[in-house]
Design a protein around this motif. Structure first.
Motif, PDB file in Angstrom:
ATOM      1  N   ILE A 156       0.841  -1.200   0.000  1.00 50.96           N
ATOM      2  CA  ILE A 156       0.000   0.000   0.000  1.00 50.96           C
ATOM      3  C   ILE A 156       0.873   1.246   0.000  1.00 50.96           C
ATOM      4  O   ILE A 156       0.612   2.218  -0.722  1.00 50.96           O
ATOM      5  CB  ILE A 156      -0.946  -0.013   1.220  1.00 50.96           C
ATOM      6  CG1 ILE A 156      -1.951  -1.160   1.094  1.00 50.96           C
ATOM      7  CG2 ILE A 156      -1.665   1.319   1.376  1.00 50.96           C
ATOM      8  CD1 ILE A 156      -2.863  -1.316   2.286  1.00 50.96           C
ATOM      9  N   LYS A 190       2.380   1.883  -3.378  1.00 49.52           N
ATOM     10  CA  LYS A 190       1.401   2.535  -4.247  1.00 49.52           C
ATOM     11  C   LYS A 190       1.255   4.005  -3.889  1.00 49.52           C
ATOM     12  O   LYS A 190       1.137   4.872  -4.770  1.00 49.52           O
ATOM     13  CB  LYS A 190       0.060   1.811  -4.129  1.00 49.52           C
ATOM     14  CG  LYS A 190      -0.988   2.283  -5.119  1.00 49.52           C
ATOM     15  CD  LYS A 190      -2.237   1.414  -5.019  1.00 49.52           C
ATOM     16  CE  LYS A 190      -3.310   1.873  -6.012  1.00 49.52           C
ATOM     17  NZ  LYS A 190      -4.524   1.016  -5.924  1.00 49.52           N
ATOM     18  N   GLU A 225      -7.426   2.085   0.461  1.00 52.07           N
ATOM     19  CA  GLU A 225      -6.605   0.908   0.177  1.00 52.07           C
ATOM     20  C   GLU A 225      -6.788  -0.187   1.230  1.00 52.07           C
ATOM     21  O   GLU A 225      -6.861  -1.375   0.902  1.00 52.07           O
ATOM     22  CB  GLU A 225      -5.134   1.314   0.095  1.00 52.07           C
ATOM     23  CG  GLU A 225      -4.792   2.163  -1.114  1.00 52.07           C
ATOM     24  CD  GLU A 225      -5.003   1.420  -2.415  1.00 52.07           C
ATOM     25  OE1 GLU A 225      -4.689   0.220  -2.481  1.00 52.07           O
ATOM     26  OE2 GLU A 225      -5.485   2.053  -3.374  1.00 52.07           O
TER      27      GLU A 225
END
Length: 301
Positions: A116, A119, A291
């Protein structure tokens, strides 16, 4: 405190902000490129103007008082507004950048957050991440972290929380250990060997007892307060350990001791209410919420 009657001198406010972020007058003076006595006079002048003490000297340097903590969020917002004004005046687009401190348990920090955060960095390359991996709840009111991931909902009125999912956990062991356990479960698990915790093993034993697994300290062959080490010892076959389902089920070296879910609860994303005024914190908070919610949805399916 009542800030409405105060006419801020930005140089004093900036001196306070950098001192709070650096933790010492010497480091702040170096960061601002001014002398330490000059910086000290600016901070003192701000304290006099506000009629309050903003810093106390602690064992690890300067520590913010409660009034200092309250002021910090506002001054940070002023700093971001000033930066945004500067960017707009020069025709450059405002970007999300700077440091963000995120607190999470060891398991969450090691297994859930890395992809996460990768990203996040791809989308906001100016973000610098301080990841605090601790099984103790960070004190967000003292700004020990900007954002925390917790397995309980906070009750403090100055904190905001968003539920992002649910977790479920049960007992796991290697096949070699499972062959030594009699049936039926869970009553006969008293004959098994377990991995426990150093600081709160009593609470762990009580939680197991509520689910029909009544153990004594003699049943624990190893203990550790690190959940990561607990899991590695479980995988190595030292004893029976506990782990969230999405991680335990994905590990080929262990199996569920039985199908029952022993522990579970909600997962919350938490931040200080005043930090929501900070564009960087608000952006990362909303990104993590989306997320993590997706991550937990996939784990449930």
């Amino acid at each position: 405190m009542n800030w409405r009657s105060v006419n801020f001198d930005w140089n004093r406010a900036r001196a306070f902000l950098v001192t709070a972020e650096e933790g010492s007058l010497s480091a702040a003076a170096k960061a601002l490129g001014i002398s330490q006595p000059t910086l000290g006079r600016q901070v003192s002048a701000l304290e006099e103007e506000l009629s309050t003490v903003l810093f106390e000297r602690g064992g690890r340097g300067l520590e913010l008082t409660q009034n200092g903590l309250e002021l910090l969020a506002y001054v940070r917002a002023m700093g971001e507004a000033a930066s945004g004004l500067s960017l707009a005046a020069t025709g450059r687009a405002t970007s999300i950048e700077g440091e963000i401190a995120i607190s999470a348990s060891e398991i969450t920090a090691a297994y859930i957050l890395p992809p996460i955060l990768h990203k996040l960095r791809n989308e906001y390359p100016g973000i610098r991440i301080d990841l605090v991996a601790s099984n103790e709840a960070s004190d967000l009111r003292r700004r020990a972290a900007d954002i925390a991931i917790r397995n309980f909902r906070p009750t403090e009125p100055d904190l905001i929380a968003r539920k992002v999912g649910q977790f479920s956990a049960t007992l796991y062991a290697t096949p070699e250990i499972l062959t030594t356990l009699p049936s039926p479960f869970p009553e006969e698990l008293r004959e098994g060997r377990f991995i426990g915790f150093v600081s709160n093993n009593g609470a762990y034993m009580s939680a197991l007892a509520e689910r029909g697994i009544k153990l004594g300290e003699e049943h624990f062959v190893a203990r550790t307060d690190s959940h990561l080490v607990h899991w590695q010892m479980t995988r190595a076959g030292i004893g029976i350990g506990v782990m969230p389902l999405e991680l335990g089920d994905a590990e080929p070296r262990v199996e569920k001791v039985f199908e029952d879910i022993l522990f579970g609860g909600d997962v919350w994303l938490v931040s200080h209410r005043e930090l929501r005024m900070n564009l960087r914190v608000r952006t990362v908070f909303d990104f993590l919420a989306a997320e993590l919610a997706e991550c937990f949805r996939k784990a449930e399916n």
